[in-house]
Motif scaffolding. Structure first.
Motif, PDB file in Angstrom:
ATOM      1  N   ASN A 210      37.810  47.116  40.437  1.00 54.63           N
ATOM      2  CA  ASN A 210      38.673  45.945  40.633  1.00 54.63           C
ATOM      3  C   ASN A 210      38.681  45.503  42.092  1.00 54.63           C
ATOM      4  OD1 ASN A 210      39.388  45.791  37.942  1.00 54.63           O
ATOM      5  ND2 ASN A 210      41.281  46.940  38.176  1.00 54.63           N
ATOM      6  N   LEU A 211      38.698  46.461  43.009  1.00 50.31           N
ATOM      7  CA  LEU A 211      38.650  46.120  44.442  1.00 50.31           C
ATOM      8  C   LEU A 211      37.340  45.415  44.783  1.00 50.31           C
ATOM      9  CD1 LEU A 211      40.149  49.391  45.998  1.00 50.31           C
ATOM     10  CD2 LEU A 211      41.237  47.144  45.914  1.00 50.31           C
ATOM     11  N   LEU A 212      36.232  45.924  44.244  1.00 49.43           N
ATOM     12  CA  LEU A 212      34.932  45.303  44.485  1.00 49.43           C
ATOM     13  C   LEU A 212      34.900  43.869  43.949  1.00 49.43           C
ATOM     14  CD1 LEU A 212      32.355  48.128  43.650  1.00 49.43           C
ATOM     15  CD2 LEU A 212      32.603  46.934  45.832  1.00 49.43           C
ATOM     16  N   LYS A 213      35.382  43.701  42.731  1.00 51.87           N
ATOM     17  CA  LYS A 213      35.335  42.375  42.105  1.00 51.87           C
ATOM     18  C   LYS A 213      36.225  41.376  42.841  1.00 51.87           C
ATOM     19  CE  LYS A 213      34.098  43.976  37.496  1.00 51.87           C
ATOM     20  NZ  LYS A 213      34.524  44.136  36.085  1.00 51.87           N
ATOM     21  N   CYS A 214      37.380  41.834  43.299  1.00 52.27           N
ATOM     22  CA  CYS A 214      38.259  40.946  44.077  1.00 52.27           C
ATOM     23  C   CYS A 214      37.569  40.476  45.351  1.00 52.27           C
ATOM     24  CB  CYS A 214      39.566  41.667  44.417  1.00 52.27           C
ATOM     25  SG  CYS A 214      40.695  41.872  43.037  1.00 52.27           S
ATOM     26  N   GLU A 215      36.867  41.402  46.011  1.00 52.02           N
ATOM     27  CA  GLU A 215      36.163  41.051  47.242  1.00 52.02           C
ATOM     28  C   GLU A 215      34.993  40.108  46.938  1.00 52.02           C
ATOM     29  OE1 GLU A 215      35.477  40.823  51.231  1.00 52.02           O
ATOM     30  OE2 GLU A 215      37.167  41.769  50.175  1.00 52.02           O
ATOM     31  N   LEU A 216      34.280  40.358  45.864  1.00 50.27           N
ATOM     32  CA  LEU A 216      33.155  39.515  45.492  1.00 50.27           C
ATOM     33  C   LEU A 216      33.589  38.093  45.155  1.00 50.27           C
ATOM     34  CD1 LEU A 216      31.211  42.060  43.271  1.00 50.27           C
ATOM     35  CD2 LEU A 216      30.374  41.082  45.407  1.00 50.27           C
ATOM     36  N   ARG A 217      34.707  37.980  44.452  1.00 50.37           N
ATOM     37  CA  ARG A 217      35.210  36.654  44.063  1.00 50.37           C
ATOM     38  C   ARG A 217      35.812  35.906  45.250  1.00 50.37           C
ATOM     39  NH1 ARG A 217      37.122  39.588  39.138  1.00 50.37           N
ATOM     40  NH2 ARG A 217      35.728  38.968  37.450  1.00 50.37           N
ATOM     41  N   ALA A 218      36.264  36.645  46.242  1.00 49.33           N
ATOM     42  CA  ALA A 218      36.887  36.004  47.409  1.00 49.33           C
ATOM     43  C   ALA A 218      35.863  35.373  48.329  1.00 49.33           C
ATOM     44  CB  ALA A 218      37.720  37.029  48.182  1.00 49.33           C
TER      45      ALA A 218
END
Length: 219
Positions: A210-218
Protein backbone atom coordinates in the motif's frame (compact mmCIF):
# COMPACT_ATOMS: atom_id res chain seq x y z
CA UNK A 1 -44.07 13.72 48.22
CA UNK A 2 -46.99 16.13 48.24
CA UNK A 3 -45.84 19.70 48.60
CA UNK A 4 -42.29 19.01 47.40
CA UNK A 5 -40.94 20.40 44.15
CA UNK A 6 -39.86 17.95 41.44
CA UNK A 7 -36.37 19.46 41.65
CA UNK A 8 -36.03 18.19 45.22
CA UNK A 9 -37.21 14.69 44.35
CA UNK A 10 -35.34 14.16 41.08
CA UNK A 11 -32.28 16.35 41.59
CA UNK A 12 -31.13 19.56 39.90
CA UNK A 13 -29.67 17.89 36.79
CA UNK A 14 -32.82 15.86 36.15
CA UNK A 15 -35.04 18.89 36.69
CA UNK A 16 -33.09 20.98 34.18
CA UNK A 17 -33.47 18.17 31.63
CA UNK A 18 -37.27 17.94 31.97
CA UNK A 19 -38.19 21.50 32.95
CA UNK A 20 -39.13 22.60 29.43
CA UNK A 21 -41.46 19.59 29.06
CA UNK A 22 -43.14 20.41 32.39
CA UNK A 23 -43.77 23.97 31.23
CA UNK A 24 -45.35 22.69 28.02
CA UNK A 25 -47.72 20.28 29.77
CA UNK A 26 -48.76 23.00 32.26
CA UNK A 27 -50.10 25.09 29.37
CA UNK A 28 -52.24 22.19 28.21
CA UNK A 29 -50.03 20.25 25.78
CA UNK A 30 -49.59 16.49 25.94
CA UNK A 31 -45.88 15.69 25.72
CA UNK A 32 -44.18 12.48 24.66
CA UNK A 33 -40.38 12.27 24.65
CA UNK A 34 -37.27 10.14 25.12
CA UNK A 35 -34.38 11.57 27.09
CA UNK A 36 -31.32 10.61 29.11
CA UNK A 37 -31.79 11.98 32.61
CA UNK A 38 -29.27 12.23 35.43
CA UNK A 39 -31.26 11.26 38.53
CA UNK A 40 -30.06 12.18 42.01
CA UNK A 41 -30.33 8.59 43.27
CA UNK A 42 -30.27 6.31 40.23
CA UNK A 43 -27.71 8.15 38.13
CA UNK A 44 -28.05 8.44 34.32
CA UNK A 45 -31.11 6.64 32.92
CA UNK A 46 -32.83 6.74 29.55
CA UNK A 47 -36.57 7.28 29.87
CA UNK A 48 -39.61 7.34 27.62
CA UNK A 49 -42.05 9.75 29.25
CA UNK A 50 -45.58 10.90 28.55
CA UNK A 51 -46.92 14.02 30.32
CA UNK A 52 -50.70 14.41 30.06
CA UNK A 53 -52.39 17.58 31.38
CA UNK A 54 -55.17 17.18 33.95
CA UNK A 55 -57.99 19.71 33.50
CA UNK A 56 -60.58 20.88 36.04
CA UNK A 57 -64.26 21.46 35.26
CA UNK A 58 -63.49 24.92 33.89
CA UNK A 59 -60.93 23.54 31.44
CA UNK A 60 -57.95 24.89 33.33
CA UNK A 61 -54.83 22.82 33.91
CA UNK A 62 -54.65 21.79 37.54
CA UNK A 63 -51.75 19.38 37.17
CA UNK A 64 -50.54 16.60 34.96
CA UNK A 65 -50.23 12.83 34.87
CA UNK A 66 -46.79 11.34 34.29
CA UNK A 67 -46.05 7.96 32.77
CA UNK A 68 -42.33 7.10 32.72
CA UNK A 69 -40.73 3.96 31.31
CA UNK A 70 -37.05 3.13 31.88
CA UNK A 71 -35.63 2.29 28.44
CA UNK A 72 -31.94 2.25 29.39
CA UNK A 73 -31.46 -1.40 28.41
CA UNK A 74 -33.09 -0.82 25.03
CA UNK A 75 -30.85 2.18 24.37
CA UNK A 76 -27.75 0.20 25.33
CA UNK A 77 -28.82 -2.60 22.97
CA UNK A 78 -29.39 -0.08 20.15
CA UNK A 79 -25.94 1.42 20.75
CA UNK A 80 -24.35 -2.04 20.67
CA UNK A 81 -26.12 -2.81 17.38
CA UNK A 82 -24.93 0.47 15.84
CA UNK A 83 -21.37 -0.24 16.95
CA UNK A 84 -21.52 -3.77 15.54
CA UNK A 85 -22.89 -2.41 12.26
CA UNK A 86 -20.11 0.19 12.10
CA UNK A 87 -17.46 -2.48 12.77
CA UNK A 88 -18.98 -4.69 10.07
CA UNK A 89 -18.96 -1.88 7.50
CA UNK A 90 -15.34 -0.94 8.27
CA UNK A 91 -14.26 -4.59 8.21
CA UNK A 92 -15.94 -5.33 4.88
CA UNK A 93 -14.63 -2.11 3.33
CA UNK A 94 -11.08 -3.02 4.37
CA UNK A 95 -11.36 -6.56 3.00
CA UNK A 96 -12.97 -5.33 -0.23
CA UNK A 97 -9.95 -3.10 -0.73
CA UNK A 98 -7.51 -5.92 0.10
CA UNK A 99 -9.26 -8.42 -2.19
CA UNK A 100 -8.33 -6.30 -5.21
CA UNK A 101 -4.60 -6.35 -4.47
CA UNK A 102 -3.81 -10.02 -5.29
CA UNK A 103 -5.71 -9.83 -8.58
CA UNK A 104 -3.18 -7.58 -10.32
CA UNK A 105 -0.14 -9.87 -9.93
CA UNK A 106 -2.26 -12.92 -10.84
CA UNK A 107 -3.44 -11.16 -13.99
CA UNK A 108 0.12 -10.10 -14.78
CA UNK A 109 1.42 -13.66 -14.34
CA UNK A 110 -1.35 -15.06 -16.58
CA UNK A 111 -0.47 -12.48 -19.25
CA UNK A 112 3.21 -13.51 -19.16
CA UNK A 113 2.27 -17.21 -19.39
CA UNK A 114 0.55 -16.51 -22.70
CA UNK A 115 3.80 -15.27 -24.30
CA UNK A 116 5.21 -17.65 -26.87
CA UNK A 117 8.80 -16.92 -25.82
CA UNK A 118 8.22 -18.07 -22.24
CA UNK A 119 11.00 -20.27 -20.83
CA UNK A 120 10.93 -22.71 -17.90
CA UNK A 121 12.31 -20.15 -15.43
CA UNK A 122 9.64 -17.60 -16.31
CA UNK A 123 6.95 -20.27 -16.18
CA UNK A 124 8.07 -21.32 -12.71
CA UNK A 125 8.06 -17.67 -11.58
CA UNK A 126 4.51 -17.17 -12.89
CA UNK A 127 3.37 -20.34 -11.16
CA UNK A 128 4.90 -19.20 -7.85
CA UNK A 129 3.26 -15.78 -8.12
CA UNK A 130 -0.17 -17.26 -8.76
CA UNK A 131 0.27 -19.77 -5.93
CA UNK A 132 1.29 -17.08 -3.42
CA UNK A 133 -1.45 -14.67 -4.41
CA UNK A 134 -4.13 -17.39 -4.34
CA UNK A 135 -2.96 -18.21 -0.82
CA UNK A 136 -3.41 -14.52 -0.01
CA UNK A 137 -6.93 -14.58 -1.46
CA UNK A 138 -7.82 -17.66 0.56
CA UNK A 139 -6.83 -15.85 3.76
CA UNK A 140 -9.02 -12.89 2.86
CA UNK A 141 -11.98 -15.07 1.94
CA UNK A 142 -11.60 -16.94 5.24
CA UNK A 143 -11.89 -13.59 7.01
CA UNK A 144 -15.05 -12.82 5.06
CA UNK A 145 -16.60 -16.16 5.97
CA UNK A 146 -15.88 -15.75 9.68
CA UNK A 147 -19.11 -14.10 10.86
CA UNK A 148 -17.81 -13.54 14.40
CA UNK A 149 -14.85 -11.53 13.10
CA UNK A 150 -17.13 -9.47 10.86
CA UNK A 151 -19.41 -8.54 13.78
CA UNK A 152 -16.40 -7.61 15.93
CA UNK A 153 -14.63 -5.83 13.09
CA UNK A 154 -11.40 -7.73 13.75
CA UNK A 155 -9.04 -9.71 11.57
CA UNK A 156 -6.95 -12.68 12.66
CA UNK A 157 -3.18 -12.19 12.67
CA UNK A 158 -1.09 -15.29 12.03
CA UNK A 159 2.23 -14.37 13.58
CA UNK A 160 5.47 -16.06 12.60
CA UNK A 161 9.17 -15.28 12.27
CA UNK A 162 9.63 -13.47 8.95
CA UNK A 163 12.60 -12.23 6.99
CA UNK A 164 12.24 -8.58 5.97
CA UNK A 165 13.30 -9.48 2.43
CA UNK A 166 10.36 -11.90 2.09
CA UNK A 167 7.91 -9.18 3.12
CA UNK A 168 9.41 -6.66 0.68
CA UNK A 169 9.52 -9.17 -2.19
CA UNK A 170 5.85 -10.04 -1.67
CA UNK A 171 4.95 -6.34 -1.60
CA UNK A 172 6.91 -5.62 -4.79
CA UNK A 173 5.29 -8.61 -6.47
CA UNK A 174 1.85 -7.18 -5.72
CA UNK A 175 2.84 -3.68 -6.84
CA UNK A 176 4.78 -4.70 -9.97
CA UNK A 177 1.84 -4.41 -12.40
CA UNK A 178 1.32 -0.77 -11.36
CA UNK A 179 5.06 -0.11 -11.61
CA UNK A 180 5.03 -1.49 -15.14
CA UNK A 181 1.93 0.44 -16.12
CA UNK A 182 3.46 3.71 -14.92
CA UNK A 183 6.77 2.78 -16.60
CA UNK A 184 8.78 3.53 -13.49
CA UNK A 185 12.34 2.42 -12.92
CA UNK A 186 12.30 0.52 -9.66
CA UNK A 187 15.05 -1.20 -7.69
CA UNK A 188 15.16 -2.91 -4.32
CA UNK A 189 18.13 -2.85 -1.97
CA UNK A 190 17.96 -5.34 0.90
CA UNK A 191 20.47 -6.09 3.68
CA UNK A 192 22.87 -8.93 2.99
CA UNK A 193 22.26 -10.50 6.38
CA UNK A 194 18.88 -11.81 7.46
CA UNK A 195 16.73 -9.34 9.41
CA UNK A 196 13.75 -11.00 11.08
CA UNK A 197 10.54 -9.70 12.58
CA UNK A 198 7.52 -11.40 14.11
CA UNK A 199 4.30 -10.73 12.26
CA UNK A 200 1.69 -11.78 9.72
CA UNK A 201 3.21 -12.13 6.25
CA UNK A 202 0.01 -11.32 4.37
CA UNK A 203 -0.74 -8.22 6.43
CA UNK A 204 2.79 -6.84 6.55
CA UNK A 205 3.34 -7.30 2.82
CA UNK A 206 -0.03 -5.58 2.32
CA UNK A 207 1.16 -2.58 4.35
CA UNK A 208 4.38 -2.25 2.34
CA UNK A 209 2.49 -2.73 -0.93
CA UNK A 210 0.00 0.00 0.00
CA UNK A 211 2.87 2.39 0.77
CA UNK A 212 4.45 1.62 -2.61
CA UNK A 213 1.19 2.13 -4.49
CA UNK A 214 0.48 5.42 -2.72
CA UNK A 215 3.92 6.69 -3.72
CA UNK A 216 3.50 5.46 -7.30
CA UNK A 217 0.11 7.14 -7.68
CA UNK A 218 1.39 10.39 -6.17
CA UNK A 219 4.07 10.79 -8.82
Amino acid sequence: MRGRHMREILGEAAWQAIESYVKQVLVGEQIDFELEVQYIEDGPRWIHATYSPDFNAEGQVRGFVVHVLDISERKQAEKALREADRCKDEFLAMLAHELRNPLAPISNAVHIMKLSSLDETQLAWCSDVISRQVEHLVRLVDDLLDVSRISRGKIELKKEALDISTIVQRAVETSQPLINTRRHEFSVSLPTESVCVEGDLVRLSQVVSNLLKCELRAE
